[in-house]
Write an enzyme that holds these catalytic residues in place. Structure first.
Site, PDB file in Angstrom:
ATOM      1  N   ASP A 153       0.787  -1.231   0.000  1.00  0.00           N
ATOM      2  CA  ASP A 153       0.000   0.000   0.000  1.00  0.00           C
ATOM      3  C   ASP A 153       0.821   1.286   0.000  1.00  0.00           C
ATOM      4  O   ASP A 153       0.511   2.223  -0.712  1.00  0.00           O
ATOM      5  CB  ASP A 153      -0.905   0.041   1.235  1.00  0.00           C
ATOM      6  CG  ASP A 153      -1.775  -1.195   1.356  1.00  0.00           C
ATOM      7  OD1 ASP A 153      -1.558  -2.163   0.608  1.00  0.00           O
ATOM      8  OD2 ASP A 153      -2.667  -1.194   2.208  1.00  0.00           O
ATOM      9  N   GLU A 194       4.184  -8.252  11.606  1.00  0.00           N
ATOM     10  CA  GLU A 194       3.750  -7.923  10.244  1.00  0.00           C
ATOM     11  C   GLU A 194       4.957  -7.694   9.327  1.00  0.00           C
ATOM     12  O   GLU A 194       4.987  -8.126   8.183  1.00  0.00           O
ATOM     13  CB  GLU A 194       2.871  -6.672  10.305  1.00  0.00           C
ATOM     14  CG  GLU A 194       2.191  -6.328   8.997  1.00  0.00           C
ATOM     15  CD  GLU A 194       1.179  -5.198   9.170  1.00  0.00           C
ATOM     16  OE1 GLU A 194       1.168  -4.576  10.244  1.00  0.00           O
ATOM     17  OE2 GLU A 194       0.419  -4.956   8.221  1.00  0.00           O
TER      18      GLU A 194
HETATM   19  C1  GLC Z   1      -1.957  -3.879   4.588  1.00  0.00           C
HETATM   20  C2  GLC Z   1      -0.919  -4.439   3.625  1.00  0.00           C
HETATM   21  C3  GLC Z   1      -1.583  -5.409   2.646  1.00  0.00           C
HETATM   22  C4  GLC Z   1      -2.389  -6.441   3.391  1.00  0.00           C
HETATM   23  C5  GLC Z   1      -3.323  -5.832   4.445  1.00  0.00           C
HETATM   24  C6  GLC Z   1      -3.884  -6.884   5.386  1.00  0.00           C
HETATM   25  O1  GLC Z   1      -2.906  -3.109   3.932  1.00  0.00           O
HETATM   26  O2  GLC Z   1      -0.269  -3.431   2.926  1.00  0.00           O
HETATM   27  O3  GLC Z   1      -0.604  -6.070   1.881  1.00  0.00           O
HETATM   28  O4  GLC Z   1      -3.116  -7.216   2.486  1.00  0.00           O
HETATM   29  O5  GLC Z   1      -2.615  -4.924   5.244  1.00  0.00           O
HETATM   30  O6  GLC Z   1      -2.858  -7.620   5.988  1.00  0.00           O
END
Ligand code: GLC
Length: 429
Positions: free
Chosen positions: A178, A394
């Site tokens: 993102d 994460e």
């Molecule tokens: C964030 C990350 C994305 C992921 C989401 C849920 O938005 O950038 O890659 O899918 O979190 O984990």
């Protein structure tokens, strides 16, 4: 789950499973408790990949849970909302309003964007590695086949906005990365004023983009002609290519013709090389609104190496860059998500520096398919070292391995399971 440096493999695997069990909602695995309470599309594909060897039935349920949210067009949404947590995440169902769209599924709220289409690859992985009842596995492939075929047909029909055989993403959220610095320039060009309100920060621009698409009635023509963000992303297309090849391989199991999928894989590979390959040796994203490549080197630029058919000249050059001090050569805990030598690099900001298990796993797989065992071992071992040191976070600081982002992250736990199983299988010969 916190750091457990001295943990043996079996105990680490049990801890990973405990995280996945705690995050299981009965239909899906939430990416992490609290912050991500719904089902995310590419997280689910990665969770299914990770569970395929040890818990094939759960991997199957994960993917079936996600495809409940598939739209009539074939689009697989990037979020399938869990009604128990409707108000816990922004933008939630009240922003997307999928129930107002005739093509959205009934009885389940979803977003209207998609994410890297790794799902057919995950089905193929579970077919290839899943232990247990082969008849169940075959039934699953057959059940998933029309859903996956529709997903791929939708991408080909609506997302080849550049007309060159690649799929375009229409929002940074569709990339899975993102906040990648690769989106800074295309985002900055998103109109700062106008409807629905003045969008200044990147987050406001994200929301503005989503609302503009919603106001069009989620129209394909709007995306093609008016929507200000359209980018050919190497990760999204690497996933599309890997999944097309997977469908070609699975076609006989489903009683289908493999040729259209083999051809699609070839077309995407040729277009990746032609449109995105860049100096010094990576795949750059291409901004379709300016017609220019985005010269920011991120970990995503290596993901097309996932393709076993990528000619070795490209593989060798890209592996050199990956191993250089721009990436692995500079960091004790690879792979940083951004070139460490650029001003955009930030060791602790989301997708602008930290190492992620998901991208490490994709590059580990790439190294395996291209016969690079030293690189593969380095990526597997350093990913396991990160979780031993900092838990199932994460993402991680690439220089000292400190955990970043949320705790008990499902993708990190699931891919740990797969890497442990892969290493065990290799040791067993
Ligand atoms: C964030 C990350 C994305 C992921 C989401 C849920 O938005 O950038 O890659 O899918 O979190 O984990």
């Amino acid at each position: 789950m916190e750091a457990r440096q001295g943990l043996d493999d079996a105990a680490l695997g049990r801890d990973a499973l405990a995280v996945l069990d705690a995050n299981w909602t009965g239909r899906a695995t939430m990416p992490a408790p609290g912050i991500y309470p719904h089902q995310w599309s590419w997280d689910s594909a990665l969770v299914a990949l990770g569970l395929a060897r040890s818990s094939p039935a759960r991997a199957r349920r994960e993917l079936l849970g996600l495809f409940r949210g598939q739209w009539a067009s074939g689009m697989v949404p990037h979020i399938v909302f869990n009604p128990a947590y409707d108000r816990a995440y922004f933008p939630g169902p009240e922003v997307w309003r999928s129930h107002e769209h005739a093509g959205a599924p009934r009885g389940v709220a979803t977003s209207a964007l998609t994410q890297p289409p790794l799902h057919a690859f995950a089905v193929w992985w579970s077919w290839r590695h899943g232990r247990g009842d082969r008849e169940d596995a075959r039934r699953f492939v057959r059940r998933m086949w029309p859903l996956l075929a529709a997903q791929h047909a939708h991408l080909a029909a609506t997302r080849d906005l550049g007309g060159a055989g690649l799929a375009a993403i229409v929002h940074p959220w569709e990339s899975g990365m993102d906040d990648s610095p690769a989106w800074d320039a295309p985002l900055a060009a998103v109109p700062a004023g106008g409807r629905p309100h003045h969008a200044r920060s990147p987050h406001e621009r994200y929301v503005w983009l989503a609302l503009g698409y919603r106001e069009s009635g989620y129209a394909d023509g709007y995306l093609r002609d008016e929507h200000p963000f359209a980018v050919e992303d190497p990760v999204f297309n690497a996933a599309w290519l890997a999944s097309s090849a997977a469908l070609a391989d699975l076609a006989p199991v489903a009683g289908a013709d493999p040729r259209p999928y083999a051809e699609a894989a070839e077309r995407i590979r040729a277009a990746l090389i032609d449109r995105l390959w860049s100096a010094p040796g990576f795949f750059a994203a291409r901004d379709l609104r300016t017609g220019r490549k985005i010269p920011v080197l991120t970990v995503g630029g290596f993901c097309p190496l996932l393709d076993p058919g990528l000619p070795s000249a490209y593989v060798n050059t890209a592996v050199e860059v990956l191993q250089s001090p721009r990436f692995i050569g500079a960091s004790g805990y690879p792979v940083p998500s951004c070139d460490t030598r650029t001003p955009e690099f930030d060791r602790s900001r989301y997708w602008r520096g930290p190492s992620w298990a998901g991208t490490n796993w994709l590059l580990w797989r790439a190294a395996v398919v291209h016969g690079q065992p030293v690189l593969a071992d380095l990526l597997a071992a350093s990913t396991l070292r990160l979780v031993r040191q900092s838990g199932f976070r994460e993402c991680f600081d690439p220089f000292d391995g400190t955990g970043r982002g949320c705790r008990d992250f499902s993708c990190t736990a699931a891919l740990t399971l797969d890497l442990l199983a892969a290493m065990e299988a290799r040791e067993a010969g």
